[in-house]
Design a protein around this motif. Structure first.
Motif, PDB file in Angstrom:
ATOM      1  N   ARG A  58     -10.263 -41.257  19.192  1.00 50.87           N
ATOM      2  CA  ARG A  58      -9.925 -40.730  17.875  1.00 50.87           C
ATOM      3  C   ARG A  58     -11.153 -40.579  16.994  1.00 50.87           C
ATOM      4  N   GLY A  59     -12.122 -41.432  17.154  1.00 49.79           N
ATOM      5  CA  GLY A  59     -13.264 -41.443  16.255  1.00 49.79           C
ATOM      6  C   GLY A  59     -14.200 -40.269  16.458  1.00 49.79           C
ATOM      7  N   GLY A  60     -14.241 -39.683  17.615  1.00 48.22           N
ATOM      8  CA  GLY A  60     -15.181 -38.618  17.905  1.00 48.22           C
ATOM      9  C   GLY A  60     -14.604 -37.240  17.661  1.00 48.22           C
ATOM     10  N   GLN A  61     -13.890 -37.041  16.564  1.00 50.84           N
ATOM     11  CA  GLN A  61     -13.303 -35.741  16.283  1.00 50.84           C
ATOM     12  C   GLN A  61     -14.382 -34.765  15.860  1.00 50.84           C
ATOM     13  N   VAL A  62     -14.320 -33.569  16.379  1.00 53.02           N
ATOM     14  CA  VAL A  62     -15.304 -32.551  16.077  1.00 53.02           C
ATOM     15  C   VAL A  62     -14.874 -31.742  14.860  1.00 53.02           C
ATOM     16  N   ILE A  63     -13.576 -31.566  14.678  1.00 53.21           N
ATOM     17  CA  ILE A  63     -13.054 -30.772  13.569  1.00 53.21           C
ATOM     18  C   ILE A  63     -12.540 -31.717  12.491  1.00 53.21           C
ATOM     19  N   LYS A  64     -13.034 -31.519  11.252  1.00 49.72           N
ATOM     20  CA  LYS A  64     -12.615 -32.369  10.131  1.00 49.72           C
ATOM     21  C   LYS A  64     -12.248 -31.487   8.948  1.00 49.72           C
ATOM     22  N   ILE A  65     -11.217 -31.857   8.233  1.00 50.46           N
ATOM     23  CA  ILE A  65     -10.846 -31.160   7.005  1.00 50.46           C
ATOM     24  C   ILE A  65     -11.625 -31.809   5.876  1.00 50.46           C
ATOM     25  N   VAL A  66     -12.520 -31.020   5.271  1.00 48.52           N
ATOM     26  CA  VAL A  66     -13.373 -31.533   4.195  1.00 48.52           C
ATOM     27  C   VAL A  66     -12.625 -31.504   2.876  1.00 48.52           C
ATOM     28  N   ALA A  67     -11.933 -30.385   2.581  1.00 42.39           N
ATOM     29  CA  ALA A  67     -11.205 -30.254   1.318  1.00 42.39           C
ATOM     30  C   ALA A  67     -10.004 -29.345   1.526  1.00 42.39           C
ATOM     31  N   SER A  68      -9.035 -29.490   0.640  1.00 44.41           N
ATOM     32  CA  SER A  68      -7.827 -28.685   0.700  1.00 44.41           C
ATOM     33  C   SER A  68      -7.391 -28.370  -0.717  1.00 44.41           C
ATOM     34  N   GLN A  69      -6.943 -27.125  -0.936  1.00 46.10           N
ATOM     35  CA  GLN A  69      -6.475 -26.719  -2.262  1.00 46.10           C
ATOM     36  C   GLN A  69      -5.215 -25.868  -2.098  1.00 46.10           C
ATOM     37  N   ALA A  70      -4.127 -26.316  -2.712  1.00 42.65           N
ATOM     38  CA  ALA A  70      -2.877 -25.557  -2.662  1.00 42.65           C
ATOM     39  C   ALA A  70      -2.965 -24.388  -3.631  1.00 42.65           C
ATOM     40  N   LEU A  71      -2.578 -23.200  -3.161  1.00 40.67           N
ATOM     41  CA  LEU A  71      -2.560 -22.010  -4.006  1.00 40.67           C
ATOM     42  C   LEU A  71      -1.143 -21.641  -4.420  1.00 40.67           C
ATOM     43  N   GLY A  72      -0.186 -22.067  -3.661  1.00 37.71           N
ATOM     44  CA  GLY A  72       1.221 -21.786  -3.922  1.00 37.71           C
ATOM     45  C   GLY A  72       2.060 -22.707  -3.066  1.00 37.71           C
ATOM     46  N   PRO A  73       3.362 -22.481  -3.023  1.00 36.02           N
ATOM     47  CA  PRO A  73       4.216 -23.368  -2.232  1.00 36.02           C
ATOM     48  C   PRO A  73       3.935 -23.310  -0.735  1.00 36.02           C
ATOM     49  N   ARG A  74       3.444 -22.152  -0.236  1.00 36.57           N
ATOM     50  CA  ARG A  74       3.195 -22.043   1.200  1.00 36.57           C
ATOM     51  C   ARG A  74       1.800 -21.513   1.511  1.00 36.57           C
ATOM     52  N   GLU A  75       0.958 -21.410   0.507  1.00 38.35           N
ATOM     53  CA  GLU A  75      -0.404 -20.922   0.702  1.00 38.35           C
ATOM     54  C   GLU A  75      -1.389 -22.033   0.364  1.00 38.35           C
ATOM     55  N   ARG A  76      -2.472 -22.057   1.128  1.00 40.71           N
ATOM     56  CA  ARG A  76      -3.434 -23.144   0.963  1.00 40.71           C
ATOM     57  C   ARG A  76      -4.807 -22.679   1.423  1.00 40.71           C
ATOM     58  N   LEU A  77      -5.848 -23.201   0.780  1.00 47.67           N
ATOM     59  CA  LEU A  77      -7.229 -23.012   1.222  1.00 47.67           C
ATOM     60  C   LEU A  77      -7.701 -24.305   1.859  1.00 47.67           C
ATOM     61  N   LEU A  78      -8.365 -24.198   2.994  1.00 45.94           N
ATOM     62  CA  LEU A  78      -8.909 -25.371   3.681  1.00 45.94           C
ATOM     63  C   LEU A  78     -10.392 -25.157   3.934  1.00 45.94           C
ATOM     64  N   LEU A  79     -11.169 -26.163   3.658  1.00 46.37           N
ATOM     65  CA  LEU A  79     -12.577 -26.158   4.031  1.00 46.37           C
ATOM     66  C   LEU A  79     -12.694 -27.087   5.235  1.00 46.37           C
ATOM     67  N   VAL A  80     -13.004 -26.497   6.392  1.00 45.04           N
ATOM     68  CA  VAL A  80     -13.010 -27.223   7.655  1.00 45.04           C
ATOM     69  C   VAL A  80     -14.441 -27.301   8.170  1.00 45.04           C
ATOM     70  N   GLN A  81     -14.823 -28.487   8.614  1.00 46.45           N
ATOM     71  CA  GLN A  81     -16.151 -28.667   9.200  1.00 46.45           C
ATOM     72  C   GLN A  81     -16.018 -28.765  10.712  1.00 46.45           C
ATOM     73  N   VAL A  82     -16.758 -27.898  11.405  1.00 44.70           N
ATOM     74  CA  VAL A  82     -16.786 -27.889  12.865  1.00 44.70           C
ATOM     75  C   VAL A  82     -18.232 -28.131  13.257  1.00 44.70           C
ATOM     76  N   GLY A  83     -18.525 -29.324  13.730  1.00 43.36           N
ATOM     77  CA  GLY A  83     -19.922 -29.673  14.026  1.00 43.36           C
ATOM     78  C   GLY A  83     -20.721 -29.720  12.739  1.00 43.36           C
ATOM     79  N   HIS A  84     -21.752 -28.860  12.621  1.00 45.24           N
ATOM     80  CA  HIS A  84     -22.571 -28.804  11.398  1.00 45.24           C
ATOM     81  C   HIS A  84     -22.235 -27.576  10.571  1.00 45.24           C
ATOM     82  N   GLU A  85     -21.199 -26.849  10.924  1.00 46.27           N
ATOM     83  CA  GLU A  85     -20.831 -25.623  10.242  1.00 46.27           C
ATOM     84  C   GLU A  85     -19.514 -25.804   9.506  1.00 46.27           C
ATOM     85  N   GLN A  86     -19.430 -25.212   8.298  1.00 44.17           N
ATOM     86  CA  GLN A  86     -18.203 -25.290   7.521  1.00 44.17           C
ATOM     87  C   GLN A  86     -17.583 -23.899   7.404  1.00 44.17           C
ATOM     88  N   VAL A  87     -16.255 -23.848   7.543  1.00 44.97           N
ATOM     89  CA  VAL A  87     -15.523 -22.582   7.481  1.00 44.97           C
ATOM     90  C   VAL A  87     -14.413 -22.731   6.449  1.00 44.97           C
TER      91      VAL A  87
END
Length: 147
Positions: free
Chosen positions: A71-100
């Motif tokens: 469990r500790g060696g996860q490559v994908i991490k959710i850095v931040a999350s922001q709800a835009l509506g009831p079913r819409e959301r923005l996610l800042l995801v870190q994959v390795g050293h890159e953020q998307v």
């Protein structure tokens, strides 16, 4: 014609008597196991215990199998999350050293932007004790009012 009608019931009765004899003889030779309410209750409790034990065994096995996976060696991490509506959301995801930056809707996940530089979030500030102090004051007042 009259003889035929009387012959059929007699043969039917004789067949019934032959069929009933082996059943009654077998019933007399076999001991009655669990025929009382105590035997039935014991059988019910043993069956129930077996099923509950099987459930606990399977739950324990599932926990053991889940602990085997790292469990500790996860490559994908959710850095931040922001709800835009009831079913819409923005996610800042870190994959390795890159953020998307991802856009999530009810039926789609869309990559919106790949960050050139990783976003560093400030460390989480400790929660203020103002709420705890106010709660203790209110609880103290309630206790004084009761006395």
């Amino acid at each position: 014609m009259f003889k035929r009608l009387t012959a059929i019931p007699l043969s039917f009765v004789s067949l019934q008597s032959f069929a009933a004899e082996p059943v009654t003889q077998a019933a007399q030779t076999l001991p009655s196991v669990g025929s009382g309410i105590t035997g039935q209750l014991l059988q019910l409790l043993l069956g129930l215990g077996l099923v509950v034990g099987l459930i606990f065994l399977l739950a324990w096995l599932m926990r053991r199998v889940q602990q085997i996976t790292p469990r500790g060696g996860q490559v994908i991490k959710i850095v931040a999350s922001q709800a835009l509506g009831p079913r819409e959301r923005l996610l800042l995801v870190q994959v390795g050293h890159e953020q998307v930056l991802l856009g999530l809707t009810a039926g789609r996940i869309s990559p919106l932007h790949v960050m050139a530089e990783p976003v560093h979030l400030p460390d989480a500030e400790p929660a203020s004790t103002e709420f705890a102090q106010r709660l203790m004051e209110l609880l103290g007042k309630d206790q004084k009012d009761k006395s």
